[in-house]
Write an enzyme that holds these catalytic residues in place. Structure first.
Site: not given
Lengths: 81, 132
Positions: B76-78
Site C-alpha cells: 500500500f501507499e507506494g
C-alpha cells in the site's frame, strides 16, 4: 552529529563514519552514471537502504540521548521515552 | 523484536518531531518511516509466527492473520521498492545539482569562477578516495 550523550560517543563515531561513506558513495554513483542513475535500480536500492538504516541509527542515538539525560545513566526515575 | 520495534518507534518520533518543529519538506523522512515501519512489522510478525511453530499456522492462533495483515503494508501507499527509488533519487538531488554546477564550470572555465568548480561534494569525493 551536532549533539549526543558522551556515553554514546562510540555509536556516534560509527554513525558519522557511515554517513561519510554514504555521501561519498552517492557522489561516486552520480559521477559514474550521471542522469542514467534513474535507471540504476540496484544502485538506488543500496543507496536507499543505507539512508534508511542511517536515519534509524540517528533516531536511536537521539532518543537514547534524550532518555539518558532525562533519567540519568542508571535509568532510574525521571521522564520516560 | 523488541529492539527493532524500539528503533522503529524512535524513527517515527524523530519524524513527527521534525514535522511539529515546522520542517517544510519531510517527504523523504516519511518515506523512510513507511519503508522501515512496514518491513519491521513484517519481520516481527514473521518471527512471531516462527516462534509459535506449527500451531502458529492454525487459524485458532492470531499469528497467521497478523502475518497476512502485515503483508499488505509492504504494498500500500507506494510499494517499498518504489519508495526506495524515491528516497535514493530525491536524496541524491542535492549532490546532483552541485555536480551539475561543477560540470558547467569545467566546460566554461573562463565564464565560471574557478572557486565554484570546487563544490562541497567534489571536495568530499577528493578527500574520500581520490578515484572520483
Amino acid at each position: 552529529m551536532t549533539r549526543h550523550h558522551p556515553l554514546l560517543k562510540r555509536e556516534a563515531a560509527v554513525f558519522e563514519g557511515y554517513v561519510q561513506e554514504l555521501a561519498g558513495g552517492a557522489d561516486k554513483v552520480l559521477r559514474k552514471h550521471g542522469r542514467d542513475i534513474a535507471e540504476m535500480q540496484y544502485t538506488q536500492k543500496r543507496t536507499a537502504d543505507l539512508a534508511i538504516d542511517l536515519y534509524a541509527v540517528a533516531a536511536c542515538i537521539a532518543r537514547a540521548t534524550h532518555a539518558i539525560e532525562g533519567r540519568g545513566r542508571k535509568g532510574r526515575g525521571g521522564r520516560s521515552t | 523484536m523488541m529492539s527493532s520495534t524500539w528503533a522503529l518507534e524512535s524513527v517515527t518520533y524523530l519524524t513527527t518531531g521534525m514535522i511539529d518543529a515546522g520542517v517544510a519538506d519531510f517527504s523523504v523522512e516519511s518515506a523512510i518511516c513507511k519503508v522501515y515501519g512496514s518491513e519491521t512489522c513484517w519481520r516481527v510478525a514473521d518471527e512471531a509466527l516462527q516462534i509459535a511453530a506449527g500451531t502458529g499456522y492454525m487459524a485458532s492462533y492470531p499469528y497467521e492473520r497478523l502475518l497476512r495483515d502485515a503483508r499488505i503494508n509492504l504494498i500500500f501507499e507506494g510499494t517499498n521498492e518504489i519508495l526506495r527509488a524515491f528516497i535514493a533519487l530525491s536524496g541524491m538531488q542535492g549532490p546532483g545539482r552541485e555536480l551539475a554546477d561543477v560540470a558547467r564550470a569545467m566546460r566554461e572555465p573562463i565564464k565560471g569562477s574557478v572557486s565554484s568548480a570546487i563544490s562541497p561534494s567534489a571536495k568530499r569525493a577528493a578527500s574520500s578516495d581520490g578515484s572520483g
